[in-house]
Design a protein around this motif. Structure first.
Motif, PDB file in Angstrom:
ATOM      1  N   PRO A 135       0.864  -1.168  -0.151  1.00 48.24           N
ATOM      2  CA  PRO A 135       0.001   0.038  -0.106  1.00 48.24           C
ATOM      3  C   PRO A 135       0.930   1.417  -0.007  1.00 48.24           C
ATOM      4  N   THR A 136       2.430   1.231   0.229  1.00 48.21           N
ATOM      5  CA  THR A 136       3.238   2.175   0.573  1.00 48.21           C
ATOM      6  C   THR A 136       3.825   2.507  -0.799  1.00 48.21           C
ATOM      7  N   THR A 137       3.793   1.511  -1.736  1.00 49.08           N
ATOM      8  CA  THR A 137       4.607   1.542  -2.955  1.00 49.08           C
ATOM      9  C   THR A 137       4.256   3.019  -3.637  1.00 49.08           C
ATOM     10  N   LEU A 138       5.570   3.439  -3.836  1.00 46.82           N
ATOM     11  CA  LEU A 138       5.196   5.173  -4.758  1.00 46.82           C
ATOM     12  C   LEU A 138       4.666   4.867  -6.164  1.00 46.82           C
ATOM     13  N   PRO A 139       3.901   5.962  -6.604  1.00 45.93           N
ATOM     14  CA  PRO A 139       3.450   6.043  -7.876  1.00 45.93           C
ATOM     15  C   PRO A 139       4.501   5.700  -8.980  1.00 45.93           C
ATOM     16  N   GLY A 140       4.164   4.619  -9.970  1.00 44.27           N
ATOM     17  CA  GLY A 140       5.334   4.623 -10.944  1.00 44.27           C
ATOM     18  C   GLY A 140       6.408   3.640 -10.298  1.00 44.27           C
ATOM     19  N   GLN A 141       6.399   3.291  -9.189  1.00 43.56           N
ATOM     20  CA  GLN A 141       7.348   2.519  -8.692  1.00 43.56           C
ATOM     21  C   GLN A 141       7.215   1.027  -9.220  1.00 43.56           C
ATOM     22  N   LYS A 142       8.068   0.567  -9.647  1.00 43.08           N
ATOM     23  CA  LYS A 142       8.071  -1.047 -10.343  1.00 43.08           C
ATOM     24  C   LYS A 142       8.189  -2.197  -9.348  1.00 43.08           C
ATOM     25  N   THR A 143       7.182  -3.046  -9.131  1.00 42.82           N
ATOM     26  CA  THR A 143       7.531  -4.087  -8.143  1.00 42.82           C
ATOM     27  C   THR A 143       7.098  -5.346  -9.114  1.00 42.82           C
ATOM     28  N   THR A 144       7.149  -6.625  -8.483  1.00 40.13           N
ATOM     29  CA  THR A 144       6.848  -7.760  -9.147  1.00 40.13           C
ATOM     30  C   THR A 144       5.218  -8.047  -9.435  1.00 40.13           C
ATOM     31  N   THR A 145       4.414  -7.136  -8.700  1.00 43.07           N
ATOM     32  CA  THR A 145       3.067  -6.999  -9.055  1.00 43.07           C
ATOM     33  C   THR A 145       2.714  -5.593  -9.467  1.00 43.07           C
ATOM     34  N   GLY A 149       4.924  -0.458 -13.321  1.00 46.75           N
ATOM     35  CA  GLY A 149       4.852   0.965 -12.284  1.00 46.75           C
ATOM     36  C   GLY A 149       3.483   0.982 -11.518  1.00 46.75           C
ATOM     37  N   ARG A 150       3.593   1.281 -10.374  1.00 47.16           N
ATOM     38  CA  ARG A 150       2.156   1.595  -9.642  1.00 47.16           C
ATOM     39  C   ARG A 150       1.419   2.673 -10.304  1.00 47.16           C
ATOM     40  N   ASP A 151       0.066   2.205 -10.607  1.00 40.37           N
ATOM     41  CA  ASP A 151      -0.728   3.206 -11.184  1.00 40.37           C
ATOM     42  C   ASP A 151      -1.746   3.413 -10.119  1.00 40.37           C
ATOM     43  N   PRO A 152      -1.694   4.751  -9.905  1.00 40.83           N
ATOM     44  CA  PRO A 152      -2.594   5.286  -8.757  1.00 40.83           C
ATOM     45  C   PRO A 152      -3.914   5.341  -9.414  1.00 40.83           C
ATOM     46  N   ILE A 216      17.731  -4.995  -2.953  1.00 33.47           N
ATOM     47  CA  ILE A 216      17.435  -5.964  -3.710  1.00 33.47           C
ATOM     48  C   ILE A 216      16.062  -5.906  -4.679  1.00 33.47           C
ATOM     49  N   ASN A 217      14.672  -5.814  -3.674  1.00 38.24           N
ATOM     50  CA  ASN A 217      13.762  -5.656  -4.558  1.00 38.24           C
ATOM     51  C   ASN A 217      13.473  -3.989  -5.379  1.00 38.24           C
ATOM     52  N   TRP A 218      14.235  -3.282  -4.933  1.00 35.86           N
ATOM     53  CA  TRP A 218      14.112  -1.982  -5.742  1.00 35.86           C
ATOM     54  C   TRP A 218      14.956  -1.919  -6.869  1.00 35.86           C
ATOM     55  N   ARG A 219      15.807  -3.047  -6.961  1.00 41.42           N
ATOM     56  CA  ARG A 219      16.633  -3.183  -8.000  1.00 41.42           C
ATOM     57  C   ARG A 219      17.684  -2.125  -8.212  1.00 41.42           C
ATOM     58  N   MET A 220      18.386  -1.693  -7.188  1.00 37.23           N
ATOM     59  CA  MET A 220      19.158  -0.504  -6.887  1.00 37.23           C
ATOM     60  C   MET A 220      20.317  -0.931  -6.100  1.00 37.23           C
ATOM     61  N   THR A 221      21.377  -0.188  -6.418  1.00 40.54           N
ATOM     62  CA  THR A 221      22.737  -0.306  -5.505  1.00 40.54           C
ATOM     63  C   THR A 221      22.413   0.273  -4.292  1.00 40.54           C
ATOM     64  N   PRO A 222      23.122  -0.143  -3.063  1.00 38.10           N
ATOM     65  CA  PRO A 222      22.662   0.389  -1.663  1.00 38.10           C
ATOM     66  C   PRO A 222      22.806   1.788  -1.720  1.00 38.10           C
ATOM     67  N   ASN A 223      23.778   2.529  -2.436  1.00 38.00           N
ATOM     68  CA  ASN A 223      24.105   3.826  -2.518  1.00 38.00           C
ATOM     69  C   ASN A 223      22.886   4.550  -3.211  1.00 38.00           C
ATOM     70  N   ASP A 224      22.380   4.137  -4.386  1.00 44.13           N
ATOM     71  CA  ASP A 224      21.381   4.642  -5.172  1.00 44.13           C
ATOM     72  C   ASP A 224      20.096   4.381  -4.338  1.00 44.13           C
ATOM     73  N   SER A 225      19.920   3.362  -3.445  1.00 44.06           N
ATOM     74  CA  SER A 225      18.744   3.328  -2.622  1.00 44.06           C
ATOM     75  C   SER A 225      18.628   4.353  -1.539  1.00 44.06           C
ATOM     76  N   LEU A 226      19.999   4.797  -0.994  1.00 45.56           N
ATOM     77  CA  LEU A 226      19.897   5.939   0.003  1.00 45.56           C
ATOM     78  C   LEU A 226      19.625   7.097  -0.775  1.00 45.56           C
ATOM     79  N   LYS A 227      19.875   7.485  -1.833  1.00 41.10           N
ATOM     80  CA  LYS A 227      19.399   8.400  -2.780  1.00 41.10           C
ATOM     81  C   LYS A 227      17.887   8.589  -3.169  1.00 41.10           C
ATOM     82  N   TRP A 228      17.501   7.365  -3.383  1.00 39.74           N
ATOM     83  CA  TRP A 228      16.124   7.306  -3.775  1.00 39.74           C
ATOM     84  C   TRP A 228      15.286   7.580  -2.369  1.00 39.74           C
ATOM     85  N   VAL A 229      15.821   7.026  -1.374  1.00 42.47           N
ATOM     86  CA  VAL A 229      15.181   7.716   0.015  1.00 42.47           C
ATOM     87  C   VAL A 229      14.918   9.199  -0.055  1.00 42.47           C
ATOM     88  N   GLU A 230      16.085   9.961   0.024  1.00 34.98           N
ATOM     89  CA  GLU A 230      16.186  11.068  -0.267  1.00 34.98           C
ATOM     90  C   GLU A 230      15.284  11.882  -1.358  1.00 34.98           C
TER      91      GLU A 230
END
Lengths: 249, 362
Positions: A135-145, A149-152, A216-230
């Protein structure tokens, strides 16, 4: 050992974490454990593990633990706290657990002002089951379901649980924090401490939401993940105190 | 001996207090509401816990938490509510948490109705929860027995570290009868709850300062470990099967037909047996008191004179499966049942016995 300046917290067992590289569960675990130790409540603490990546955190926290069914941790914690109010009771739940299947239990634990502390880890995805949409997945965020990308328009906008819980009269303290850099880690620890101190002082339901990573599930490196948080998470999930009973008096 | 006129539901609530209940967690549903109503009034006076939860799901998980923390815990509900509690019940069984669950059964399926029924036999004996687990299931026939069994059930739950279910029905719950509320019930020698999550401090002593956390869990991701956990449970279930089968044998000597019935059904069958006796038809009854473990031992006591077994249920035939298993093909097994909340009249059962006997005599 006169020159000892740092040692591993007594709040964690010696068991190695099972978390993926770059996942911030480990940081949050350590902060919670340090707070339990610093508040001298490890010996009276009872934690409730939920279902998700943190499902086996009963092997990591060095205190009594119960493992709850998916989403039910606040009800389990209610049972523990009501019969043994002298215990310091906390839940540790992910967003798949707390924001999806467990919405009734968390809302009513807040509604009853249960004197428990809730650690809510929001990484915008179902981690353990392999990266499905939450329920918290961001708009456009790609996940396995939500592979395109999440379509609001189809599944709605992500739910901001802290804001939902903050407007419940029974909730005492709700704060959203992040652990993507040292400055925020220090802030996060202060919030955890407040959530537990509130319980010790009998003030009632306190929740800390952590913006967390899932490289892993965001398909990002740890550094990119921290940046995506920000860059992506925090703009939608603003940090800070949502509700503080100390200031509403 | 102090007899008090009480409704079945209130008698069960009082029995829980007499049985040492520390906490009740529940959610309203008819026809069991007098249980939470009574306890909401009485438990706080005793400094004990009453919480009206947001759902049956939450209530059973509160039972899980409180039971895991070492308390004596009760929840009560009725059929559709028990369906919702099944998740928590299998977690309790898997994590070895004691607790008592009262089911005041009503008609189903779905929302069904609010009249008395026994259509939850499968639900209480087979469970709706996942995995290989069992609950001890006690089925009272009247208000006094409901009181006795509820009071005793807390000892049974603690002894086995397992959930115990009470399978009552809307008639027993709503009926008023005189109850001996000071009646002593069997007590078991219970071990310390040294597994409960009460905080490590409570287990530290001067001699033993180094204690490990207590963990309440049903999870293992290692197949052989999970199998071991299952075998521990199975050992308990074997002990229950060997030691907890309970039943009453009524007039089975020289009987031609033996009725098998429990709860409200057996109560009505007693009246039918009186009528049949006057007509010279010899009918006995096996009355299961434990639905699980099913009292298969009773079937070894059936005399040579018996020509057939007639199962009578307020359902369309669920216990009959266990009757057939226990009978093991020896005797013809017949069935009479009403459902949807209809309570059979004694005359219906009289006719069912005669029809069954007629068919056997061919």
């Amino acid at each position: 050992m006169d020159n000892l300046v740092f040692e591993r917290t007594k709040g964690l067992t010696k068991k190695e974490f099972s978390y993926c590289p770059g996942c911030t569960h480990g940081i949050i675990h350590r902060l919670v454990a340090e707070v339990l130790e610093e508040l001298n409540v490890l010996d009276t603490a009872v934690g409730v593990a939920s279902v998700g990546c943190s499902v086996i955190n009963y092997e990591y926290f060095d205190c009594d633990m119960q493992q709850a069914a998916h989403g039910r941790a606040p009800a389990v914690a209610t049972g523990i706290k009501r019969v043994n109010p002298e215990n310091t009771v906390f839940t540790y739940q992910g967003d798949g657990d707390l924001a999806a299947i467990g919405t009734a239990e968390i809302i009513h634990a807040a509604h009853r002002n249960e004197n428990i502390s809730v650690m809510f880890v929001n990484n915008a995805i179902f981690g353990m089951t392999g990266g499905q949409m939450a329920p918290t997945t961001l708009p456009g965020q790609k996940t396995t379901t939500s592979q395109n990308g999440r379509d609001p328009y189809v599944v709605g906008m992500p739910i901001r649980m802290s804001e939902v819980l903050g407007q419940i009269p029974g909730a005492y303290y709700v704060e959203r924090v992040s652990v993507h850099n040292p400055k925020h880690i220090i802030k996060a620890k202060k919030a955890i401490k407040k959530a537990f101190q509130n319980q010790i002082d009998g003030k009632g339901f306190s929740l800390v939401e952590f913006i967390s990573t899932c490289p892993i599930n965001w398909r990002m490196t740890p550094n990119d993940s921290l940046k995506w948080v920000e860059d992506s998470m925090i703009p939608y999930y603003p940090l800070g105190v949502v509700k503080d009973g100390d200031k509403n008096d | 001996m102090a007899k008090v006129l009480m409704k079945g539901n209130e008698a069960m609530a009082l029995a829980a207090i007499k049985g040492g209940v520390d906490a009740f967690f529940g959610y309203p549903i008819t026809p069991q509401n007098e249980i939470p109503e009574y306890l909401s009034r009485e438990l706080p006076k005793l400094g004990k816990v009453f919480v009206q939860a947001e759902s049956e799901v939450a209530a059973i998980n509160m039972v899980y938490g409180a039971g895991g923390a070492g308390a004596r815990v009760l929840t009560s509900s009725s059929s559709p509510g028990i369906a919702l509690k099944q998740e928590g019940i299998t977690y309790m069984a898997g994590s070895q948490i004691p607790g008592v669950i009262i089911n005041v059964m009503r008609g189903g399926p779905g929302l069904g109705g609010i009249q008395p029924s026994q259509a939850d036999y499968y639900q209480v004996t087979r469970g709706g929860g996942n995995g290989d687990y069992n609950c001890i299931v006690l089925a009272p026939e009247n208000v006094q027995e409901a009181f006795d069994l509820v009071k005793e059930s807390f000892d049974l739950a603690d002894y086995y570290r397992n959930p115990v279910m009470i399978a009552a029905d809307g008639l027993i719950g709503q009926m008023m009868a005189p109850v001996d509320i000071d009646k002593e019930t069997p007590k078991l020698d219970l071990p310390e709850k040294d597994w409960a999550t009460t905080g490590m401090k409570n287990r530290r002593t001067k001699e033993n300062k180094d204690v490990d956390p207590n963990i309440i869990v049903s999870l293992s991701l290692v197949d052989t470990v999970l199998e071991e956990m299952n075998l521990v449970l199975q050992k308990k279930y074997t002990h229950m099967r060997e030691n907890q089968q309970r039943y009453e044998l009524i007039n089975i000597e020289d009987a031609e037909i033996v009725i098998v019935a429990y709860g409200t059904s057996s109560r009505i069958c007693r009246s039918a047996m009186e009528i049949l006796k006057e007509e010279g038809i010899k009918v006995g009854m096996i009355r299961p008191i434990t639905l699980w473990p099913f009292p298969e031992k009773a079937f070894a006591e059936i005399p040579e004179s018996v020509k057939g077994l007639l199962t009578v249920e307020m359902s369309m035939g669920q216990m009959i499966d266990d009757v057939k298993i226990s009978n093991n093909g020896k005797l013809p097994v017949g069935f009479y049942g009403r459902c949807g909340g209809v309570i059979p009249e004694p005359e219906e059962i009289v006719n069912a016995v005669k029809d069954f006997l007629g068919g056997l005599n061919g």
